[in-house]
Scaffold this motif. Structure first.
Motif, mmCIF file in Angstrom:
data_model
loop_
_atom_site.group_PDB
_atom_site.id
_atom_site.type_symbol
_atom_site.label_atom_id
_atom_site.label_comp_id
_atom_site.label_asym_id
_atom_site.label_seq_id
_atom_site.Cartn_x
_atom_site.Cartn_y
_atom_site.Cartn_z
ATOM 1 N N GLU A 506 -10.648 25.255 -7.605
ATOM 2 C CA GLU A 506 -10.641 25.949 -8.893
ATOM 3 C C GLU A 506 -11.611 27.123 -8.903
ATOM 4 O OE1 GLU A 506 -11.580 22.866 -11.667
ATOM 5 O OE2 GLU A 506 -9.638 21.887 -11.420
ATOM 6 N N TYR A 508 -13.849 29.833 -11.392
ATOM 7 C CA TYR A 508 -14.438 30.059 -12.712
ATOM 8 C C TYR A 508 -15.144 31.405 -12.716
ATOM 9 C CZ TYR A 508 -13.301 25.237 -13.546
ATOM 10 O OH TYR A 508 -12.597 24.084 -13.699
ATOM 11 N N LEU A 551 -17.796 19.442 -13.907
ATOM 12 C CA LEU A 551 -16.373 19.653 -14.163
ATOM 13 C C LEU A 551 -15.507 18.545 -13.576
ATOM 14 C CD1 LEU A 551 -16.196 23.479 -13.409
ATOM 15 C CD2 LEU A 551 -16.506 22.371 -15.604
ATOM 16 N N GLU A 552 -16.164 17.549 -12.964
ATOM 17 C CA GLU A 552 -15.471 16.420 -12.350
ATOM 18 C C GLU A 552 -14.400 16.881 -11.371
ATOM 19 O OE1 GLU A 552 -14.265 14.114 -15.724
ATOM 20 O OE2 GLU A 552 -16.222 13.165 -15.877
ATOM 21 N N VAL A 553 -14.849 17.710 -10.445
ATOM 22 C CA VAL A 553 -13.948 18.171 -9.394
ATOM 23 C C VAL A 553 -14.103 17.204 -8.224
ATOM 24 C CG1 VAL A 553 -13.451 20.038 -7.766
ATOM 25 C CG2 VAL A 553 -14.131 20.575 -10.113
ATOM 26 N N LEU A 594 -9.195 22.954 -27.532
ATOM 27 C CA LEU A 594 -8.543 21.675 -27.239
ATOM 28 C C LEU A 594 -9.547 20.550 -27.430
ATOM 29 C CD1 LEU A 594 -6.701 22.795 -23.985
ATOM 30 C CD2 LEU A 594 -5.666 22.394 -26.218
ATOM 31 N N GLY A 596 -11.901 17.654 -26.937
ATOM 32 C CA GLY A 596 -12.620 17.125 -25.789
ATOM 33 C C GLY A 596 -12.988 18.146 -24.724
ATOM 34 N N MET A 597 -12.489 19.368 -24.860
ATOM 35 C CA MET A 597 -12.786 20.417 -23.875
ATOM 36 C C MET A 597 -14.308 20.582 -23.751
ATOM 37 S SD MET A 597 -11.126 24.129 -24.227
ATOM 38 C CE MET A 597 -12.264 25.441 -24.399
ATOM 39 N N LEU A 598 -14.821 20.674 -22.533
ATOM 40 C CA LEU A 598 -16.261 20.810 -22.359
ATOM 41 C C LEU A 598 -16.740 22.077 -23.070
ATOM 42 C CD1 LEU A 598 -16.912 19.893 -18.607
ATOM 43 C CD2 LEU A 598 -17.026 18.422 -20.619
ATOM 44 N N PHE A 601 -17.343 26.727 -22.137
ATOM 45 C CA PHE A 601 -16.457 27.866 -21.866
ATOM 46 C C PHE A 601 -16.439 28.810 -23.053
ATOM 47 C CE2 PHE A 601 -14.620 24.147 -19.638
ATOM 48 C CZ PHE A 601 -14.905 24.568 -18.351
ATOM 49 N N VAL A 613 -8.193 31.992 -15.620
ATOM 50 C CA VAL A 613 -9.434 31.437 -15.093
ATOM 51 C C VAL A 613 -10.385 31.293 -16.269
ATOM 52 C CG1 VAL A 613 -11.478 32.048 -13.738
ATOM 53 C CG2 VAL A 613 -9.223 32.250 -12.713
ATOM 54 N N LEU A 614 -11.031 30.143 -16.378
ATOM 55 C CA LEU A 614 -11.945 29.912 -17.500
ATOM 56 C C LEU A 614 -13.262 30.653 -17.283
ATOM 57 C CD1 LEU A 614 -11.271 26.111 -17.958
ATOM 58 C CD2 LEU A 614 -10.732 27.903 -19.623
ATOM 59 N N ARG B 34 -6.382 24.095 -14.984
ATOM 60 C CA ARG B 34 -6.936 22.888 -15.614
ATOM 61 C C ARG B 34 -8.075 23.236 -16.573
ATOM 62 N NH1 ARG B 34 -11.001 18.605 -14.489
ATOM 63 N NH2 ARG B 34 -12.148 20.060 -13.174
ATOM 64 N N PRO B 36 -11.257 21.449 -17.988
ATOM 65 C CA PRO B 36 -12.058 20.234 -17.875
ATOM 66 C C PRO B 36 -12.373 19.637 -19.247
ATOM 67 C CG PRO B 36 -12.908 21.919 -16.409
ATOM 68 C CD PRO B 36 -11.863 22.578 -17.261
ATOM 69 N N GLY B 37 -12.154 18.331 -19.364
ATOM 70 C CA GLY B 37 -12.482 17.627 -20.607
ATOM 71 C C GLY B 37 -11.324 17.519 -21.581
ATOM 72 N N ALA B 38 -10.270 18.309 -21.369
ATOM 73 C CA ALA B 38 -9.146 18.300 -22.309
ATOM 74 C C ALA B 38 -8.363 16.987 -22.165
ATOM 75 C CB ALA B 38 -8.247 19.489 -22.056
ATOM 76 N N ILE B 138 -4.420 16.717 -29.866
ATOM 77 C CA ILE B 138 -4.677 17.541 -28.691
ATOM 78 C C ILE B 138 -5.415 18.819 -29.050
ATOM 79 C CG2 ILE B 138 -3.540 18.922 -26.912
ATOM 80 C CD1 ILE B 138 -1.375 16.716 -26.844
ATOM 81 N N ILE B 139 -4.968 19.459 -30.118
ATOM 82 C CA ILE B 139 -5.585 20.729 -30.509
ATOM 83 C C ILE B 139 -6.609 20.467 -31.608
ATOM 84 C CG2 ILE B 139 -5.129 22.958 -31.595
ATOM 85 C CD1 ILE B 139 -2.423 22.884 -30.121
ATOM 86 N N SER B 140 -7.806 20.972 -31.414
ATOM 87 C CA SER B 140 -8.834 20.787 -32.436
ATOM 88 C C SER B 140 -9.062 22.110 -33.136
ATOM 89 C CB SER B 140 -10.135 20.294 -31.799
ATOM 90 O OG SER B 140 -10.676 21.279 -30.959
#
Lengths: 622, 141
Positions: A506, A508, A551-553, A594, A596-598, A601, A613-614, B34, B36-38, B138-140
């Motif tokens: 990935e 970033y 990022l749990e890669v 979204l 739960g998204m970390l 970003f 790309v984030l 991807r 992350p965390g979603a 899913i969407i916040s």
């Protein structure tokens, strides 16, 4: 190209030259002994004279010619740059500005520049009658040797093994920029980013610091093989690039707007084609529709890019504005500008110009106290106003900060209660409440009506303007310490330079705004502090964040990994990634939030192959 | 509910439908990045002509076995947000009358919370999906 198009070109170029003149005059005013500014002013005025003569604008050419004569005497050292002379030059720049605008608008006949012409002539002839030479004689050589500590040439060689030499060079330039004024950077910034850049670069710096400080600042950026400082013998002619903008092809904004609209229509047609192709279920038609979709998207992207403009195009007229206001109001003000290279969509930039004028006027008029008052308060007599632009999270923040008296909350609160804007029980105004009250239409506490900041109307106008652009206004104010207004503008169109990093498969992006340096993790001594990884960097402990874990890669990490040191204020964090891929300009785009998204970003961007790309938010990592 | 034009698609063995007013476009499957965390149902974000949109895996969202890497992306406008939704196969666009839709009658294997109605197409039943309910976790916003 017909004459009117030439006229527009003349107008645009003259404005730029006059902007240079104003900047150099301000520089000169700060240091009347300096020999650099007059050279640059002379060249700019000379250019305007030539262009005006070609266009047949007699009055502009005449005024420029006479100003040039006066400048020549100053340049040769026959005349010294007294306050009166500088004031006269400021006036003459203003008259030239008006004359240029009027001539292009076809109103040259109404123009009267005779008063300034007379004053300039008088100043020039006064010299001829002066016998003997002024007591404060200056060397008559056309070029004066630079006084110690001014105009040093610096050569830097980076270590051969340095990764991303271009990024490092830019980092070094940014660090030394904080010490003084840079010019004559070689090679050109474009070449720094080129593939074959060998890590050797040079520049000249005007700064009131010792050689040691400059060298230390450069070396602290890391990966520096050699630094050489040479005091300039005779000042070389100041390159155009010093004050003026880079050369680009000029495009009328209306053309870009029209193009943007056409693309909007294209997008609509494209959607119809896509719908039609779906209905017909014809694979060939679908392929075509998809192809056209992609192309029009790319076209749209190109236009957005073409509209991006660095903020200096608006910021550069403010030093003069602040100076003039301060003089008129008898205030002493040091005006600083930072983040001039940040880019905004041209439409946004043009919209906020007036808002910034309001805020700067407020700061000069109501913020900064008079020198006597400041002295009595134990503050330095000279107040500081700073105008800065910075990318922050998903926004561009433009700040106007002063170290003046701060906003009188008691007075604002009383007034707000009287107008029923807050609950009668409200005891204190928080910063948040304060900005909401100030932003109310027509709100003012100004006891007097001044011609500088008008009837106190200002913040409401600013807030409306910024809101209309999808942004927000924030205010922080401390009694006796000053006030900061922050305009937070949307970044959908903002562009930023970023490092592209890789973790596993990935990628970033990391904006270089907060990147202090990059180094090899192996070279750093990794220790444990409070159970967390940290490294020692020049005797300071810097906590480490492993992006791979965060990022749990999955997968194996490479043995050699780079660390990106992020710095915000005094805080630093080392971000461990697998690899640095390169650096490039990226367009920051918002993404749908979204669950739960970390929260690390700030948005996303699209790299050349079209993949998203984030973008990592340094603010959330440090 | 009243009659509507419905886009019918297949997700695993399920026949599903979306009201065509919510469908913006149908795209071929493309690679996603991807996030992350979603949530697990989110494949990532995709680039649709410069717009970056979340891509929801239809199979995971409906609790079906993991998806094959084929099929199409249905772009949906839900609650002012545009979201990509992967389906195995787009089948048909047809008009149904209110009589052909019943708001009860669960189909086995689908969470009734995400079903707005059950309809019939030819001899087969399909579920008209409630995308508000489907995308809510899913969407916040």
């Amino acid at each position: 190209m017909d004459r009117s198009q030439y006229a527009e070109l003349f107008l645009a170029e003259s404005r730029e030259h006059l902007s240079t003149v104003n900047q150099l005059l301000l520089e000169w005013e700060r240091d009347p002994q300096a020999s650099e500014p007059v050279q640059g002013i002379f060249r700019a005025v000379h250019t305007i004279k030539g262009m005006a003569a070609t266009m047949g604008y007699g009055k502009v050419a005449d005024l420029a010619h006479r100003t040039e004569n006066l400048l020549d005497l100053l340049r040769r050292g026959d005349l010294s740059a007294t306050d009166e002379i500088l004031e006269l030059l400021f006036q003459s720049a203003d008259s030239l500005d008006r004359a240029v605008e009027a001539s292009v608008a076809g109103r040259e006949a109404d123009l009267d520049v005779s008063a300034v012409v007379r004053a300039v002539d008088q100043a020039a002839t006064a010299y001829e009658q002066m016998v003997p030479r002024p007591a404060k004689a200056r060397p008559s050589a056309p070029v004066v040797a630079a006084p110690p500590g001014v105009g040093r040439r610096v050569q830097v060689v980076l270590r051969q093994e340095t990764p991303l030499k271009g990024a490092r060079a830019i980092l070094i330039l940014r660090r030394v920029e904080a010490l003084g004024t840079l010019f004559a950077v070689e090679p050109a910034p474009v070449a720094l980013e080129a593939e074959g850049f060998d890590g050797r670069f040079a520049f000249r710096i005007e700064a009131a610091v010792s050689d040691e400080v400059i060298e230390r600042t450069i070396r602290e950026a890391g990966d520096v093989e050699r630094v050489e400082l040479v005091a300039e013998e005779a000042a070389a002619p100041r390159p155009e690039a010093a004050g003026g903008p880079a050369r680009h092809i000029r495009v009328d904004l209306r053309r870009l707007d029209a193009l943007m609209n056409r693309i909007g229509e294209l997008v609509t047609s494209r959607d119809r084609l896509a719908a039609l192709s779906t209905q017909r279920a014809d694979p060939e038609l679908e392929d075509l529709a998809v192809g056209i979709s992609r192309l029009s998207g790319e076209l749209q992207e190109e236009i957005i890019q073409a509209r991006m403009t660095p903020v200096w195009q608006v910021f550069d007229r403010f030093p003069r504005l602040v100076r003039d206001l301060a003089r008129r109001l008898g205030k002493q003000i040091a005006f600083r500008v930072a983040g001039k290279e940040i880019e905004l969509d041209r439409a946004i930039l043009e919209e906020i110009g007036d808002a910034l004028v309001h805020l700067l006027r407020n700061a000069v008029d109501h913020g900064i106290e008079s020198p006597d008052e400041r002295t009595a308060l134990g503050k330095p007599p000279e107040g500081v106003i700073e105008l800065s632009a910075a990318r922050e999270r998903a926004t561009v923040a433009i700040r106007v900060q002063d170290d003046g008296r701060g906003i009188d909350r008691e007075k604002v609160l009383a007034k707000a209660k009287a107008r029923g804007l807050v609950e009668p029980s409200t005891e204190t105004l928080t910063d948040d409440l304060l900005v909401r009250v100030l932003a109310r239409s027509g709100f003012t506490t100004a006891a007097r009506v001044s011609d500088v900041s008008g009837r106190g109307v200002g913040v409401d106008v600013v807030a409306d303007r910024v809101r209309a652009l999808g942004g927000a206004v924030e205010v922080q104010s401390r009694p006796g310490e000053g006030t900061t207004f922050t305009l937070r503008l949307p970044t959908t169109l903002a562009i930023v330079r970023a490092l592209i990093t890789r973790v596993g498969e990935e990628r970033y992006a990391l904006p270089i705004t907060h990147v202090a340096e990059t180094l090899d993790l192996d070279a750093a001594a990794v220790t444990q502090v409070d159970g967390r990884d940290a490294m020692t960097l020049r005797e300071a402990v810097v906590p480490l964040v492993h992006l791979r874990q965060l990022l749990e890669v999955s997968g194996e990490e490479p043995a050699r990994r780079p660390v990106i040191v992020l710095q915000i204020g005094e805080r630093r964090t080392g971000l461990v990634v697998d690899r640095l891929v390169g650096q490039q300009e990226i367009v920051v785009k918002t993404i749908t939030p979204l669950t739960g998204m970390l929260p690390i970003f700030s948005g996303a961007t699209i790299l050349s192959e079209g993949l998203p790309v984030l973008i990592l938010d340094a603010g959330a990592l440090v | 509910m009243a009659g509507a034009r419905i886009l019918v698609f297949r997700i695993a063995e399920l026949l599903c439908g979306a009201e065509v007013t919510a469908v913006r476009e149908i795209l071929p499957r493309q690679e996603a990045t991807r996030v992350p965390g979603a949530p697990g149902a989110v494949t990532g974000i995709i680039n649709v002509r410069g717009q970056l949109l979340p891509l929801v895996d239809g199979r995971r969202a409906l609790g079906q076995s993991p998806a094959a890497d084929r099929g199409s992306i249905v772009l949906l406008e839900v609650d002012g947000q545009t979201v990509g939704f992967t389906v195995d196969e787009v089948l048909d666009l047809f008009a149904v009358s209110a009589d052909d839709l019943s708001d009860s009658g669960d189909l086995p294997g689908v969470d009734p919370g995400v079903v707005r109605a059950v309809g019939r197409r030819g001899g087969e039943s399909f579920v008209l999906l409630d995308f508000d309910a489907l995308l809510d976790p899913i969407i916040s916003v």
